[in-house]
Motif scaffolding. Structure first.
Motif: not given
Length: 226
Positions: A34-38, A131, A136, A148-149, A219-220
Motif C-alpha cells: 500500500w502506498g508504494g510500500r510493502q 493501515g 480493504w 492501490p492496495r 512509521r505511521e
DNA sequence: CTCTCGATGGACT
DNA sequence: GTCCATCGAGAGA
C-alpha cells in the motif's frame, strides 16, 4: 511479485472448514502492499469465527450488510470497524453461501525481509499499523502490484507448537476453543489474552511475557482526526 | 501484578 | 437505545 505470486496461498486453502484454516494459518506470512510500500509479518495468533451456529460470530444472525462478506467466496479480506476507532482484519473461509472467517490477532516481524514491522500485538493495533481500514473489506487475498492496495498470505513452515485456547474479548460462546497461537512467540496480544481468555496457567520462569516489543522502523504515527 | 473504565461510532433490535 | 471479535490509562494490592 512473481515470487510472491508463487508463494501466495491459493483460494483452495481458504475454502475449507474455518477451524482447519485458522489452525494452519499460524506461521504463515501476511503481506500488505500500500502506498508504494510493502509490510508484513508472521501470523502468531488467530481466532476462528464460524457461521450461524457460532453465537460470537457476526454471521450468527444471518446475512446483514456487515456480515455479507463472510457469506461470500473464500479467500477475501473481511474488515470491520469496532469500538468507534479500530479495525479488525479477517480472512474469509468456507465455500460461498456458508459463513466463516479467521481473525488475525497478532503478527511478528520477519527476521530479515522487506519492511520491518511496528507493533502488531493485537487486532486493532495490527490494522492501525498496517493501515488497514474498511476500504480493504472484500479484497481478494492475492498479490496485485498494479492496484492501490493489496494483501495476501504466503506459505511458510508451521511453528513447532500450536496452542489452542478460548477466544478473547467476547461474551457469547466464550468457552469455545477457537483461538490458535504460537506459544513460542513473544508478540502475542498477551495482556488481553490472559485477562479475558484465562486459558493457560503455565508460568514460564524465563523471560517471555515482557521483554521489549519487537519494533522495526516505526512509521505511521498517530492520527489526530477531529 | 490486577481490575476498572472511558473513548467513540457504526450495526442492529 | 444497546452492544460491541479494542486499547491504554489509571487506581489499588
Amino acid at each position: 511479485v512473481t515470487n510472491s505470486s508463487r508463494r501466495s496461498l491459493p483460494v483452495d486453502f481458504y475454502r475449507r472448514p474455518t477451524l482447519d484454516v485458522a489452525r494452519e494459518l499460524v506461521g504463515k506470512i501476511l503481506r500488505v502492499a500500500w502506498g508504494g510500500r510493502q509490510r508484513g509479518g508472521r501470523v502468531v495468533e488467530v481466532e476462528a469465527y464460524l457461521g450461524r451456529d457460532d453465537p460470537a460470530s457476526h454471521a450468527a444472525r444471518g446475512l446483514t450488510p456487515r456480515s455479507a462478506v463472510m457469506f461470500g467466496p473464500a479467500g477475501v479480506a473481511y474488515v470491520y470497524f469496532i469500538y468507534g476507532m479500530y479495525h479488525c482484519l479477517n480472512v474469509v473461509t468456507e465455500p460461498a453461501g456458508r459463513a466463516g472467517a479467521v481473525l488475525v490477532r497478532a503478527l511478528e516481524p520477519l527476521a530479515n525481509g522487506n519492511s520491518p514491522l511496528p507493533p502488531c500485538d493485537g487486532p486493532g493495533k495490527l490494522c492501525r499499523t498496517l493501515g488497514i481500514d474498511l476500504a480493504w473489506n472484500g479484497l481478494p487475498l492475492k498479490p496485485a502490484p498494479d492496484v492501490p492496495r493489496a494483501l495476501w498470505l504466503e506459505d511458510a513452515p508451521p511453528p513447532a507448537r500450536i496452542e489452542t485456547t478460548t477466544r478473547v474479548g467476547i461474551r457469547r460462546a466464550a468457552e469455545r476453543p477457537y483461538r490458535f497461537v504460537d506459544p513460542d512467540s513473544r508478540v502475542l496480544s498477551e495482556s488481553v489474552g490472559r485477562s479475558a481468555g484465562a486459558s493457560r496457567s503455565g508460568r514460564p520462569s524465563a523471560g517471555e511475557g515482557r521483554g521489549g516489543r519487537d519494533c522495526g522502523s516505526t512509521r505511521e504515527g498517530k492520527r489526530s482526526h477531529r
